[in-house]
Structures are given as structure tokens and as C-alpha cells.
Write a protein that holds these residues in place. Structure first.
Motif, PDB file in Angstrom:
ATOM      1  N   UNK A  17      20.840   0.534   5.207  1.00  0.00           N
ATOM      2  CA  UNK A  17      21.456   1.497   4.502  1.00  0.00           C
ATOM      3  C   UNK A  17      20.672   2.269   3.590  1.00  0.00           C
ATOM      4  N   UNK A  18      19.294   1.755   3.425  1.00  0.00           N
ATOM      5  CA  UNK A  18      18.601   2.306   2.535  1.00  0.00           C
ATOM      6  C   UNK A  18      17.674   3.514   3.299  1.00  0.00           C
ATOM      7  N   UNK A  19      16.982   4.392   2.245  1.00  0.00           N
ATOM      8  CA  UNK A  19      16.158   5.357   2.827  1.00  0.00           C
ATOM      9  C   UNK A  19      14.942   4.830   3.610  1.00  0.00           C
ATOM     10  N   UNK A  20      14.404   3.964   3.169  1.00  0.00           N
ATOM     11  CA  UNK A  20      13.106   3.589   3.902  1.00  0.00           C
ATOM     12  C   UNK A  20      13.346   2.126   4.411  1.00  0.00           C
ATOM     13  N   UNK A  21      14.275   2.189   5.399  1.00  0.00           N
ATOM     14  CA  UNK A  21      14.526   0.755   6.014  1.00  0.00           C
ATOM     15  C   UNK A  21      13.484   0.252   7.092  1.00  0.00           C
ATOM     16  N   UNK A  22      13.426  -0.696   7.528  1.00  0.00           N
ATOM     17  CA  UNK A  22      12.493  -1.412   8.532  1.00  0.00           C
ATOM     18  C   UNK A  22      13.030  -1.008   9.994  1.00  0.00           C
ATOM     19  N   UNK A  23      12.229  -0.255  10.470  1.00  0.00           N
ATOM     20  CA  UNK A  23      12.672   0.286  11.687  1.00  0.00           C
ATOM     21  C   UNK A  23      11.337  -0.031  12.738  1.00  0.00           C
ATOM     22  N   UNK A  43       0.746  -1.251   0.077  1.00  0.00           N
ATOM     23  CA  UNK A  43       0.020  -0.016   0.103  1.00  0.00           C
ATOM     24  C   UNK A  43       0.847   1.249  -0.017  1.00  0.00           C
ATOM     25  N   UNK A  44       2.050   1.116  -0.429  1.00  0.00           N
ATOM     26  CA  UNK A  44       3.060   2.094  -0.315  1.00  0.00           C
ATOM     27  C   UNK A  44       3.500   3.168   1.011  1.00  0.00           C
ATOM     28  N   UNK A  45       3.080   2.286   2.022  1.00  0.00           N
ATOM     29  CA  UNK A  45       3.407   2.838   3.466  1.00  0.00           C
ATOM     30  C   UNK A  45       4.869   2.562   3.882  1.00  0.00           C
ATOM     31  N   UNK A  46       5.793   2.286   3.203  1.00  0.00           N
ATOM     32  CA  UNK A  46       7.176   1.717   3.668  1.00  0.00           C
ATOM     33  C   UNK A  46       7.813   3.329   4.019  1.00  0.00           C
ATOM     34  N   UNK A  47       7.274   4.190   3.563  1.00  0.00           N
ATOM     35  CA  UNK A  47       7.925   5.372   3.813  1.00  0.00           C
ATOM     36  C   UNK A  47       7.707   5.890   5.178  1.00  0.00           C
ATOM     37  N   UNK A  48       6.783   5.570   5.868  1.00  0.00           N
ATOM     38  CA  UNK A  48       6.384   5.468   7.355  1.00  0.00           C
ATOM     39  C   UNK A  48       7.116   4.944   8.209  1.00  0.00           C
ATOM     40  N   UNK A  49       8.044   3.651   7.640  1.00  0.00           N
ATOM     41  CA  UNK A  49       8.933   2.696   8.614  1.00  0.00           C
ATOM     42  C   UNK A  49       9.938   3.707   9.388  1.00  0.00           C
ATOM     43  N   UNK A  50      10.863   4.578   8.773  1.00  0.00           N
ATOM     44  CA  UNK A  50      11.748   5.212   9.430  1.00  0.00           C
ATOM     45  C   UNK A  50      11.159   6.386  10.101  1.00  0.00           C
TER      46      UNK A  50
END
Length: 894
Positions: A563-569, A538-545
Motif C-alpha cells: 500500500x506504499x508508494x515505493x513498495x517491494x516489487x 543507497x536511496x534506490x527504493x524508488x526503483x523497486x516499483x
């Protein structure tokens, strides 16, 4: 040295043995015990050793099943702090009034359940007197999930403390007059008393786990101090067969929810008979909960059994209890002592010898009534141990007799769940057993009386003193309305102005909106994004970090994509609840968040996003639970529609969730076509649910994963968006090939992604057939219908009102053709209030894997099919030649 016990199991061969001689000595000792004292003694020593190791914290496999005895022996029970005689009187009054209420109601045919509370009375009363914290103390108090069938006992207690009148008791299950009592815990029907609806069995335990988890979520995010709140869930042993009852046990132990206690009333009976007729449900549940990592406390036997266990020097009694199936033990509770001596104690010589020193009275007491769940001292000990246990949730398995104190006609009978009344003579026997001062003259009119010791009696004073010490009455629901400030307009502005030339799916538009709203200084922290595992879909990975995924442990590892911008946090104060593959669990999370305004006085704004096919269809029962609990929030069915999610096929193709959603009176259902519609709907939803005059509703929005250019919002359409219908454009607005002024006219109406099909059809009708089509966006078929139904109801009261859909279409020329990516019944909800000729197109039938274009052609909802359908409507009216329909089919290859 040779191995005295033979070949070890292969898995142990993998473990290095630093002292083979010592290992051999241990094995030899076990062999010696088995040879000298028998295998039973050897088994006993092994079990005790494992129990000791577990208590010492050694990392060994746990015993999944212990002996069929009390976890807390009598000698280890704590001192009971209450007045046992006074509490027995209070419980007696409550037992009486619960049975009287149901019996009196039976003359009206409304029924009720007597036997459940009769078996569980002390499980509740001990909690009310000593443990359950009320709402008037600091914090939020405890959360009580009352077993639905026990509701008469809770009403009886509220009658005793003065919160319910005798008239209300007489209106049990008769609510239409406005002064009745709902059959079960229904917050919507009795919002000052009930907090949690529980009688859709299995949903109570699932919700209790996620409520306890959400309490910790609020604590870890520094929104509310919930450290003193404890969740108590009262369940039936038969209810544990529901898959939802045990679906989240591992979550509770994994997150160390020691703020949670399950109390399972093991009366060994479900609705039609024994729970585990040929087995032992207590042992099964113990193994299940222990295996899931829970602390297990068994409270099975009353104090009358103490003498029997002391005489059991060989363990024969314990072994016999472990082998007798539930159905047989239920039979013992109803048979005479001679039968018990023959069939229970007659199993072997050791038991015959033990029974020889027992009186008939002692055997009758033990087997007919003496259970751990019927003795306040034992219940108190179990509850105290549960609260003191740290690091894991606790389950208390309390054995009782179903129908206890109701007499021989009820106790342990298979049919007692369906038995709705006692006779006058049975009530008199019950009165004598409970020692209640109710004279025979009170039965003179043939009706069983209610009993009350008086508002100033010692019983009521004691009850009120105990509740005052614990923070006020319970159960109780308290709402202190806290209006949230409206978010700044700048959060909505990007969607209102459109996407320019860039294509954007409405799923992404919604996620972008929420992301901006979560940055709001006033309310941003109150958003609770909930998703069952597919946030990236659903394009929500930007909310992870930025927001973080909630985990009580934080992040104990380095994520592979660090090391990625939208990493799993993951974070202890993370805002996102990413539940894994469990729509039911995510929905339980949503309910806890939706009702935080009442449970904790902290309004939260949850949005639960999921594959639309797996929302209402899979968890519709929980949607009703949400409505009953007066929850507020946004449910988002993403990748909606039957033809939009390409390639996934039948099981992922949702063409019916809006129809299911329309059955729920608390759900406001929208199928927005454009991003600006989403902005208007969400903004108004925040006002209606969290503003100065909050409504007890929730929103269901369907959004699509089909990228399209999003237009800017036209002027003056806000009312139509919210009410469900507005004219998006007319044929005169077409830049090219506008039809002649006298051209035949048709009104094209669509919701969701279907708006793009009718926009294309509008152009084809004008260019190829000189037909003038206006395009309408139907944002909510359900809201249009709701308004129309209210108008119909007003007419019955003599008030003339015109439905909005009728007014909106007033003067529109030509027939109406409604189109959606849903089955035709969805748009057909409004047909009877449309004055023009009305027909619809939809995606009825099963879904299939194909391209979007192929699927839409298959269902006959693509632009060309819409054109043919519109021409067919006009041909029936004589406004175009009949040959035009055939010609169109051939031209478009239909």
C-alpha cells in the motif's frame, strides 16, 4: 498394537497417523528382513525405496549420498553416436601435443601443467565432438568455463583444427614477443579464443552459476533468446575447497538453472597430494550438491568394472568401495596386483571369493586405469542425461586418474602437478600406448616433436565436421561491436545545474542520474542495477516499483508494503538484481552483465553499487577477473571515505579502496566531489565503453552519503573533470574577507567530500591569516598518475610530453596541499609530477566510530587542521611567521 520398533523420533510424533496398523506392518516387515537377511539387506531396501520415491516425485527427504557406483548403469547407457576409433585418434593427438608443448617449454623455464588435461581429456573431447555449441549457430552458443590447468589440451586441439600454429605452441607462456600463448584462459591476452578467465580457482564455478542466471535474465527480459545456451563449468575436485566454488549452489537450484552443468574432474588429487586423504571427496561432493538441490550424476567406473559388479551378488564390493579412503585408492592405482588382492580384496571372505575368479589382468585394468571419466561412452551418457534433466542444475562427478597415459612416472603420483616434462623414453612409451605414427627418427635431435595427421586427414575432417554441425569452433570468443546511442542530454541536465539551496549527497545524485537514464527510450532497458541487499541504504527504493527486482518466479506473495508508494516489487522481467548479502555474488552478476556484449552480442550497462569498504577489499580478485574478461560497466563505492559513514566504525571505514583500485590497469577511478562531476564522468564513460570506438575499460566511482548543496558546473571544466584535476575557484572569488593582493599563496587540492573541508579552510585562511588559497578539485588521482606514467614511457621512446597535472598547475603560486578522505598514499600518487612544494593530509590508520566532525579532527583532516598544515608549509618557506602555526593550533584547539 504396540510399536514394534520402539519409540519413534520426536519430530514424527507431530505427524498424525491415519492408519497406525498399516504403519506397524511396515515397521514389522523391516524388522523381519533385518532378522532373516541381515541389516545390510534392510539398509539396501530402504535406500532403494527412497530412490524410487524420489524418482516418483514424492515429497520425501532426499538421499544425500548414494553408493559409490555409476549413476547410469551400463545397461542404461544410450547408444554412442560417434566414431569411437576416430575420436580416440583425435584425443591421442591432443594428448601428445599438450604434453609436448609443456615439455618443450620447460627448457625455457616457463613450466606448465601436464597431468590435469591428461586425466580430463575425454571429458573435454566428448563435449567438443557432441555437445558444446559454437558461436556460428543461432543464438549465443554455449559458455565454456575451462579448468585453467587444462589449457595445454585446449591449445593442442586448436592446433589440430588449424587455429594455432606450431610456432605459437612453442611460445606457450612466452607472450612478450606478440605471438605467444597465455598460460591459462586469459581473454585479454588471447581474445579470439578464451571467453572466461578461470584459473583464480573458485571464481570459475561462481561465475558460471551467475552466467547461467544472467542468461535467464536476458531471456526473461526479452533482450536475447538464450534458450539454447548451456553453461559448462569444468572444475577440479581440489578446487571445490575454495569457498567461492560452492557459495552459490543454492541460488542455482532455487532458480532452477537447468541450463548449467558442472563437470568435476575427480582425479582424487589436488596440488600436493590427495584431496580427501582419509575420506572420499566424491561422496562429500555428492552430499553437498544433493543437499543444495542439484541433480547429481556419478561416472566413476569404466566398463572393465562391469564384470566385478555382476559377480558382487552380496554387495560386498560396493560396501568396500564405500569405505576405502581416497588416498588408499590412489595407492591401488600405483601398486601391483598382489598388493591389491591383499589390501583391497583381503578385507573379508566375500571379497576374497570374488577375487578368486578374476585374472590379474582384469584386476590391474580395473584399479590402474578403468575410470568413468576415461571412457567416451560413459561421459556421453552423463552429458546427455545432464542436458535432458529439467528443473535443476546438474553436477557430473567423473572419476579419473591424474596423469593418465603419461606413464608410470606420472600416473597418480602426488608430485605430478609440479612435474613439467617427460623424458624422450617416456614419450616413446606414450606414443606406443596411444598408437601414434611418430617414428623414432623424429626424436633424433633430442627434442620431442609435435604431431599432426595433416590438414586433410580423416581425423581433422571428422573434427571439423563435428564442429560444423555444432555451430563452429569452440572455445571461441566473438565480438560484434554494437554502438549504443548516447542518452539525451536532458538526463544529465539536473546534475549540471546544481541543487539550488537543497542539500543532496553524491550517492543520491548518482542514483537519480541512473534513474533518469533508465527512462531513455534507446538505452534505458540495457541498464542493469546490481546491489547486494542494501538498496534502501543507497536511496534506490524508488526503483523497486518502476524497474522491478528480477525473480524468475515473479512475485508469488503480497508484499507487506504493497500500500506504499515505493513498495517491494519482484517481477520475472525485473531490471534490478538485488543479490542478498553477497558481494561476491553481486560481482559475479556484474561480470556476466559487463561481458554480455561479447558473450551474447548484447551490450548491457551494469552499475554495481555497494558499501565502498566491501567492494575492492572483499572482491578485488574478481575485479581482476573482470579486467581479464574485458568487462565494461560502472562500479560504485557508495558511503565512501573513512570519516563519512558515521557511527559504523573501523570495519566500515574505507580509506584505501582507491589505492587498491589503482593497481588494476583496466579500472578508471574517480572520486567526484560534486553532482555535476558525476554527470560529466558517466556521460563520457558511456561514450568510451559503448560508443563507436569502445574501449575495454570499466569505471570505479566513489560517492558519499553526506548531504551538501550541489553547485552548478562552472564553464570550461569538462576536460579537467575527465583528466582528473581543475581549479574550482580562487581566493579572489570569496564574497567576504578576500586576502590582500600580496598575501602568501597556497594551492588546496581535494577529492570527494574533502572538497568541502578545503573550501571552509580557504575562508579561514583568508579571514584569520590573510593567506590566499585556490581550491582545486582532484576528481581522479589515478587518472592523473596514469597520464603521467604514459608521459614517462613516451620519454623513453624520445617523445617529450608534459603530464596533465604538471600543465594544470603551471604558474600556480605557493605550495600544494592535497587532502582526501583516503590514506595519504592516494593523493601522493601524483607528487613526483607536481613542480611546487607538495604535501598531503589523509586518513591513515584504522577507522573509528564517531561523528563526522570528531573523526575528521581525529585524523587531522578537518578545516582547522588543514589551515594549520597550510600555515606550516608557508612557514617552512618563510612566507609566514613560524609563530603563526602555534597560534593557529591554539586558536582552533588542536
Amino acid at each position: 498394537m504396540s510399536d514394534p520398533v520402539g519409540k519413534l523420533p520426536s519430530e514424527l510424533d507431530q505427524l498424525p497417523d491415519r492408519d497406525t496398523e498399516e504403519t506397524a506392518e511396515w515397521a514389522a516387515s523391516l524388522d523381519a528382513v533385518a532378522k532373516a537377511a541381515g541389516t545390510r539387506r534392510a539398509e539396501y531396501l530402504l535406500r532403494r525405496t527412497l530412490q524410487h520415491a524420489e524418482a516418483a516425485g514424492l515429497a520425501l527427504p532426499k538421499l544425500l549420498e548414494t553408493d559409490y557406483v555409476n549413476t547410469i548403469p551400463t545397461a542404461a547407457e544410450p547408444e554412442f553416436p560417434g566414431d569411437e576409433e576416430m575420436e580416440a585418434k583425435i584425443t591421442a593427438w591432443n594428448r601428445w601435443n599438450a604434453a609436448a608443448m609443456v615439455t618443450r617449454g620447460s627448457k625455457y623455464g616457463v613450466g606448465g601443467h601436464i597431468a590435469t588435461f591428461a586425466s580430463a581429456a575425454w571429458l573435454y573431447e566428448t563435449g567438443f565432438q557432441h555437445f558444446f555449441r559454437g558461436k556460428e549457430a543461432d543464438g549465443s552458443g554455449d559458455q565454456l568455463y575451462i579448468q585453467g590447468h587444462a589449457s595445454p589440451g585446449i591449445y593442442a586441439r586448436a592446433f589440430l583444427d588449424g587455429r594455432i600454429s606450431e610456432q605459437q605452441l612453442d611460445n606457450f607462456r612466452q607472450e612478450s614477443g606478440g605471438n605467444g600463448l597465455p598460460s591459462y584462459p586469459h581473454p585479454r591476452r588471447l581474445p579470439w579464443l578464451w571467453e572466461f578467465p578461470t584459473v583464480s580457482m573458485g571464481l570459475g564455478p561462481l561465475s558460471a552459476i551467475y552466467q547461467a542466471r544472467f542468461n535467464r535474465y536476458l531471456q526473461n527480459r526479452s533482450i536475447k533468446d538464450t534458450a539454447n545456451s548451456h553453461v559448462w563449468a569444468f572444475l577440479g575436485d581440489g578446487e571445490m575447497d575454495e569457498p567461492e566454488s560452492t557459495a552459490a549452489l543454492a541460488l542455482a537450484s532455487r532458480e532452477q538453472l537447468d541450463n548449467l552443468t558442472f563437470v568435476i574432474n575427480c582425479n582424487l588429487q589436488r596440488l600436493d597430494g590427495p584431496v580427501r586423504a582419509n575420506f572420499r571427496v566424491v561422496q562429500e561432493l555428492e552430499a553437498q550438491f544433493r543437499g543444495a538441490g542439484w541433480n547429481v550424476i556419478k561416472s566413476l567406473w569404466g566398463s572393465a568394472w562391469d564384470e566385478l559388479f555382476q559377480l558382487d551378488t552380496t554387495g560386498a564390493l560396493v560396501r568396500r568401495l564405500r569405505e576405502v579412503p581416497d588416498a588408499q585408492f590412489q595407492t591401488y592405482a600405483t601398486r601391483d596386483v598382489a598388493y591389491i588382492r591383499q589390501h583391497f580384496f583381503g578385507a573379508n571372505a566375500e571379497l576374497v571369493q570374488l577375487a578368486g575368479v578374476l585374472s590379474d589382468a582384469k584386476i590391474a585394468e580395473c584399479f590402474h586405469s578403468s575410470r568413468g571419466g576415461h571412457e567416451p561412452r560413459k561421459v556421453y551418457a552423463a552429458y546427455k542425461a545432464a542436458l535432458e534433466h529439467k528443473g535443476a542444475p546438474t553436477v557430473i562427478l567423473a572419476q579419473t586418474v591424474k596423469g593418465y597415459t603419461l606413464g608410470a612416472g606420472f600416473e597418480s603420483k602426488n608430485a605430478n602437478h609440479q612435474m613439467k616434462k617427460l623424458t624422450i623414453d617416456e614419450f616413446k612409451d606414450m606414443r606406443d600406448l596411444l598408437g601414434l605414427p611418430i617414428p623414432d627418427s623424429a626424436f633424433a635431435d633430442g627434442v620431442v616433436p609435435y604431431g599432426h595427421p595433416g590438414a586433410n586427414s580423416p581425423e581433422v575432417q571428422y573434427l571439423n565436421e563435428r564442429r560444423a554441425a555444432l555451430g563452429g569452433p569452440a572455445p571461441a570468443r566473438r565480438v560484434k561491436q554494437v554502438a549504443l546511442p548516447a542518452p539525451a542530454d536532458r538526463s544529465f541536465a539536473p546534475l549540471l545545474k546544481g541543487s539550488g539551496k537543497q542539500e543532496m549527497a553524491t550517492t543520491m545524485a548518482f542514483v537519480r542520474l541512473v534513474k533518469d537514464l533508465m527512462r531513455d527510450k534507446e538505452t534505458g532497458k540495457r541498464w542493469v542495477p546490481i546491489v547486494p541487499d542494501e538498496a534502501r541504504t543507497f536511496g534506490m527504493e524508488s526503483l523497486f516499483p518502476s524497474a522491478g527486482i528480477y525473480s524468475p518466479l515473479g512475485q508469488t506473495y503480497e508484499p507487506v508494503d504493497r500500500d506504499q508508494l515505493m513498495y517491494y516489487k519482484e517481477a520475472k522481467d525485473g531490471q534490478i538484481l538485488n543479490e542478498g548479502i553477497t558481494e561476491a555474488g553481486a560481482m559475479a552478476d556484474f561480470i556476466a552483465a559487463c561481458t554480455s556484449y561479447a558473450t551474447h552480442g548484447e551490450p548491457m550497462i551494469p552499475f554495481y553499487i555497494f558499501y565502498s569498504m566491501f567492494g575492492w577489499q572483499r572482491t578485488a580478485d574478481q575485479m581482476w577477473q573482470l579486467a581479464d574478461q574485458l568487462g565494461k560497466g560502472f562500479i560504485v563505492g557508495a558511503t565512501a571515505g573513512r570519516t563519512t559513514l558515521t557511527g559504523e566504525g573501523l570495519q566500515h571505514a574505507d580509506g584505501h579502496s582507491h589505492l587498491i583500485a589503482s593497481t588494476n590497469p583496466a579500472s578508471l577511478n574517480y572520486d567526484p566531489a560534486f553532482a555535476y562531476e558525476i554527470a560529466v564522468i558517466v556521460k563520457d564513460g558511456l561514450r568510451r565503453m559503448y560508443g563507436e570506438q569502445p574501449e575495454d575499460v570499466f569505471y570505479y566511482l566513489t560517492v558519499y552519503n553526506e548531504p551538501k548543496v550541489q553547485p552548478a558546473m562552472p564553464e570550461g571544466v569538462e576536460e579537467g573533470i575527465l583528466k582528473g584535476l581543475y581549479r574550482f575557484n580562487t581566493a579572489a572569488d570569496l564574497a567576504e574577507a578576500a586576502p590582500a593582493a600580496d598575501a602568501p599563496k597556497v594551492q588546496l587540492m581535494a577529492s570527494g567530500t574533502a572538497i568541502h573541508w578545503i573550501l571552509e579552510a580557504q575562508k579561514l585562511l583568508a579571514a584569520d591569516w590573510n593567506v590566499s588559497a585556490d581550491v582545486w578539485s582532484a576528481t581522479s588521482w589515478g587518472e592523473l598518475r596514469r597520464d603521467a606514467l604514459e608521459c614517462d614511457e613516451a620519454l623513453l621512446r624520445g617523445e617529450v610530453r608534459t603530464p596533465f597535472v604538471t600543465r594544470a598547475l603551471e604558474g600556480a603560486q605557493g605550495p600544494v596541499l592535497a587532502v582526501s578522505d583516503w590514506m595519504r598514499q592516494v593523493p601522493d600518487q601524483i607528487s613526483q609530477w607536481v613542480e611546487q612544494d607538495y604535501t598531503s593530509l589523509g586518513t591513515d590508520g584504522f577507522g573509528l566510530s564517531d561523528t563526522r566532525e570528531g573523526a575528521r579532527r581525529h585524523f587531522g583532516v578537518d578545516a582547522q587542521s588543514i589551515v594549520v598544515a597550510a600555515l606550516a608549509q608557508l612557514a617552512r618557506r618563510g612566507e609566514v611567521p613560524a609563530s603563526a602555526v602555534k597560534e593557529a593550533r591554539e586558536r582552533y584547539g588542536l
